[in-house]
Design an enzyme around this catalytic site. Structure first.
Site, PDB file in Angstrom:
ATOM      1  CB  SER A 111     -19.778  -0.216  52.210  1.00  0.00           C
ATOM      2  OG  SER A 111     -20.046  -1.339  51.393  1.00  0.00           O
ATOM      3  CE  LYS A 164     -19.313   4.305  51.732  1.00  0.00           C
ATOM      4  NZ  LYS A 164     -19.919   5.306  52.622  1.00  0.00           N
ATOM      5  CG  ASN A 208     -26.289   8.247  55.534  1.00  0.00           C
ATOM      6  OD1 ASN A 208     -26.356   7.027  55.433  1.00  0.00           O
ATOM      7  ND2 ASN A 208     -26.970   9.058  54.721  1.00  0.00           N
ATOM      8  CB  ALA A 255     -10.181   2.310  47.754  1.00  0.00           C
ATOM      9  CE1 TYR A 257     -19.997   3.274  48.373  1.00  0.00           C
ATOM     10  CE2 TYR A 257     -19.777   0.883  48.513  1.00  0.00           C
ATOM     11  CZ  TYR A 257     -20.387   2.050  48.929  1.00  0.00           C
ATOM     12  OH  TYR A 257     -21.381   2.022  49.882  1.00  0.00           O
ATOM     13  CB  ILE A 276     -29.346  -1.057  52.541  1.00  0.00           C
ATOM     14  CG1 ILE A 276     -28.286  -1.542  53.551  1.00  0.00           C
ATOM     15  CG2 ILE A 276     -30.560  -0.472  53.260  1.00  0.00           C
ATOM     16  CD1 ILE A 276     -28.738  -2.629  54.501  1.00  0.00           C
TER      17      ILE A 276
HETATM   18  P1  NAD Z   1     -28.688   7.148  48.647  1.00  0.00           P
HETATM   19  O1  NAD Z   1     -28.038   7.420  47.351  1.00  0.00           O
HETATM   20  O2  NAD Z   1     -30.145   6.999  48.744  1.00  0.00           O
HETATM   21  O3  NAD Z   1     -28.249   8.247  49.720  1.00  0.00           O
HETATM   22  C1  NAD Z   1     -27.028   8.892  49.711  1.00  0.00           C
HETATM   23  C2  NAD Z   1     -27.257  10.253  50.324  1.00  0.00           C
HETATM   24  O4  NAD Z   1     -26.019  10.981  50.335  1.00  0.00           O
HETATM   25  C3  NAD Z   1     -28.249  11.066  49.503  1.00  0.00           C
HETATM   26  O5  NAD Z   1     -29.141  11.735  50.359  1.00  0.00           O
HETATM   27  C4  NAD Z   1     -27.359  12.055  48.772  1.00  0.00           C
HETATM   28  O6  NAD Z   1     -27.992  13.270  48.441  1.00  0.00           O
HETATM   29  C5  NAD Z   1     -26.280  12.272  49.802  1.00  0.00           C
HETATM   30  N1  NAD Z   1     -25.070  12.851  49.232  1.00  0.00           N
HETATM   31  C6  NAD Z   1     -24.345  12.372  48.183  1.00  0.00           C
HETATM   32  N2  NAD Z   1     -23.314  13.214  47.935  1.00  0.00           N
HETATM   33  C7  NAD Z   1     -23.406  14.212  48.842  1.00  0.00           C
HETATM   34  C8  NAD Z   1     -22.643  15.375  49.094  1.00  0.00           C
HETATM   35  N3  NAD Z   1     -21.561  15.663  48.355  1.00  0.00           N
HETATM   36  N4  NAD Z   1     -23.019  16.196  50.114  1.00  0.00           N
HETATM   37  C9  NAD Z   1     -24.108  15.913  50.866  1.00  0.00           C
HETATM   38  N5  NAD Z   1     -24.871  14.826  50.665  1.00  0.00           N
HETATM   39  C10 NAD Z   1     -24.526  13.991  49.665  1.00  0.00           C
HETATM   40  O7  NAD Z   1     -27.961   5.830  49.189  1.00  0.00           O
HETATM   41  P2  NAD Z   1     -28.007   5.093  50.614  1.00  0.00           P
HETATM   42  O8  NAD Z   1     -28.032   3.663  50.300  1.00  0.00           O
HETATM   43  O9  NAD Z   1     -29.030   5.672  51.497  1.00  0.00           O
HETATM   44  O10 NAD Z   1     -26.545   5.438  51.161  1.00  0.00           O
HETATM   45  C11 NAD Z   1     -26.288   6.011  52.442  1.00  0.00           C
HETATM   46  C12 NAD Z   1     -24.910   5.555  52.918  1.00  0.00           C
HETATM   47  O11 NAD Z   1     -24.922   4.142  53.104  1.00  0.00           O
HETATM   48  C13 NAD Z   1     -23.791   5.840  51.905  1.00  0.00           C
HETATM   49  O12 NAD Z   1     -22.625   6.276  52.587  1.00  0.00           O
HETATM   50  C14 NAD Z   1     -23.552   4.485  51.276  1.00  0.00           C
HETATM   51  O13 NAD Z   1     -22.254   4.360  50.758  1.00  0.00           O
HETATM   52  C15 NAD Z   1     -23.815   3.571  52.447  1.00  0.00           C
HETATM   53  N6  NAD Z   1     -24.126   2.196  52.061  1.00  0.00           N
HETATM   54  C16 NAD Z   1     -25.240   1.894  51.332  1.00  0.00           C
HETATM   55  C17 NAD Z   1     -25.482   0.561  50.989  1.00  0.00           C
HETATM   56  C18 NAD Z   1     -26.694   0.142  50.196  1.00  0.00           C
HETATM   57  O14 NAD Z   1     -26.750  -1.037  49.815  1.00  0.00           O
HETATM   58  N7  NAD Z   1     -27.651   0.998  49.936  1.00  0.00           N
HETATM   59  C19 NAD Z   1     -24.595  -0.446  51.395  1.00  0.00           C
HETATM   60  C20 NAD Z   1     -23.474  -0.089  52.137  1.00  0.00           C
HETATM   61  C21 NAD Z   1     -23.255   1.227  52.477  1.00  0.00           C
END
Ligand code: NAD
Length: 239
Positions: free
Chosen positions: A134, A151, A82, A149, A147, A180
């Site tokens: 994503s 994903k 994640n 690319a 981003y 989200i």
């Molecule tokens: P967020 O920024 O709240 O969470 C991201 C998490 O990843 C955080 O806990 C952060 O500390 C952790 N992280 C980042 N770099 C890291 C590293 N090098 N090592 C360990 N942990 C690391 O965002 P989110 O929305 O909860 O995102 C979670 C996942 O969902 C991500 O992969 C994101 O790309 C994907 N996503 C989110 C959305 C959205 O709209 N929020 C949409 C599509 C996909």
């Protein structure tokens, strides 16, 4: 059946919701975090979990994390990749360092964690990997080329691994969230968020729990015949 899971980036946002829903479903959860120590500690007061600090983009830290998890709660049956980062800006402004950083977390991190988890899963002839991609990895987003690319790479890896690991009883799937409500959307103004909502047929942002419930379902025996799939959880934004 033993149910041990690792959720990367599991202290905040979507990862936190995944950790909580899995714990409620009876999984023993290892929660990886990087900088969100306070959030991680507060989560460990809410659910019974093992907190493991590691940067998923650092191969040595990932290796140490898996060693610790194995010695404290055993080899994992479910890996949820994640952890991720995003950025917003014109393609012409992206530096090679920014590009590399995006791939080091979003793609190398998934590779390092799978590389650690898979040998034990092959030995046990059982396991489940769920990658969080994503919808932009499916269709591309303007001003989010690095981003998108990264994903898309996660989707390609998911499909290839599903084919390679299926004969070993390991399922590999991917969830492609839409918009989200988490810190990741913090770079957008209210009018930009309204525009994203307008483009979502269900007319709302998703919640972290929407993705967490999908992870729990995909990890369950109810999905024993599902592998190599990209499950859109996007309110209809991408169909
Ligand atoms: P967020 O920024 O709240 O969470 C991201 C998490 O990843 C955080 O806990 C952060 O500390 C952790 N992280 C980042 N770099 C890291 C590293 N090098 N090592 C360990 N942990 C690391 O965002 P989110 O929305 O909860 O995102 C979670 C996942 O969902 C991500 O992969 C994101 O790309 C994907 N996503 C989110 C959305 C959205 O709209 N929020 C949409 C599509 C996909």
């Amino acid at each position: 059946m033993k149910k041990t899971a690792l959720v990367t980036g599991g202290a905040r946002g979507i990862g936190r919701a995944i950790s909580k829903v899995l714990a409620e479903d009876g999984w023993t959860v290892a929660v990886n975090y990087l900088n969100s120590e306070e959030a991680a500690l507060s989560l460990s007061r809410e659910i019974n979990c093992l907190l493991v600090k590691a940067d998923v983009s650092d191969e040595n830290q990932v290796s140490a994390m898996f060693k610790r998890i194995k010695s404290e709660i055993g080899s994992i049956d479910l890996l949820v990749n994640n952890a991720g980062i995003s950025s917003y800006g014109l393609f012409t402004d992206i530096t090679p360092e920014e590009w590399r950083k995006m791939f080091s977390v979003n793609v190398d991190g998934v590779f390092y964690c799978c590389r650690q988890a898979v040998p034990d899963m092959i030995r046990k002839k059982h396991g489940c990997i769920i990658n969080i991609s994503s919808m932009w990895g499916q269709v591309g987003a303007s001003c989010e080329s690095a981003y998108s690319a990264s994903k898309a790479a996660v989707i390609g890896l998911t499909k290839a691994l599903a084919k390679e690991l299926g004969p070993s009883g390991i399922r590999v799937n991917c969830i492609s969230p839409g918009c989200i409500s988490t810190d990741m959307l913090g770079c957008f103004s209210q009018s930009e968020l309204d525009a994203l909502i307008d483009n979502t047929p269900l007319g709302t942002l998703g919640s972290p729990e929407d993705i967490a419930e999908m992870v729990c379902f995909l990890a369950s025996e109810k999905c024993r015949f599902v592998t190599g799939q990209v499950i859109g959880a996007n309110g209809g934004f991408v169909i």
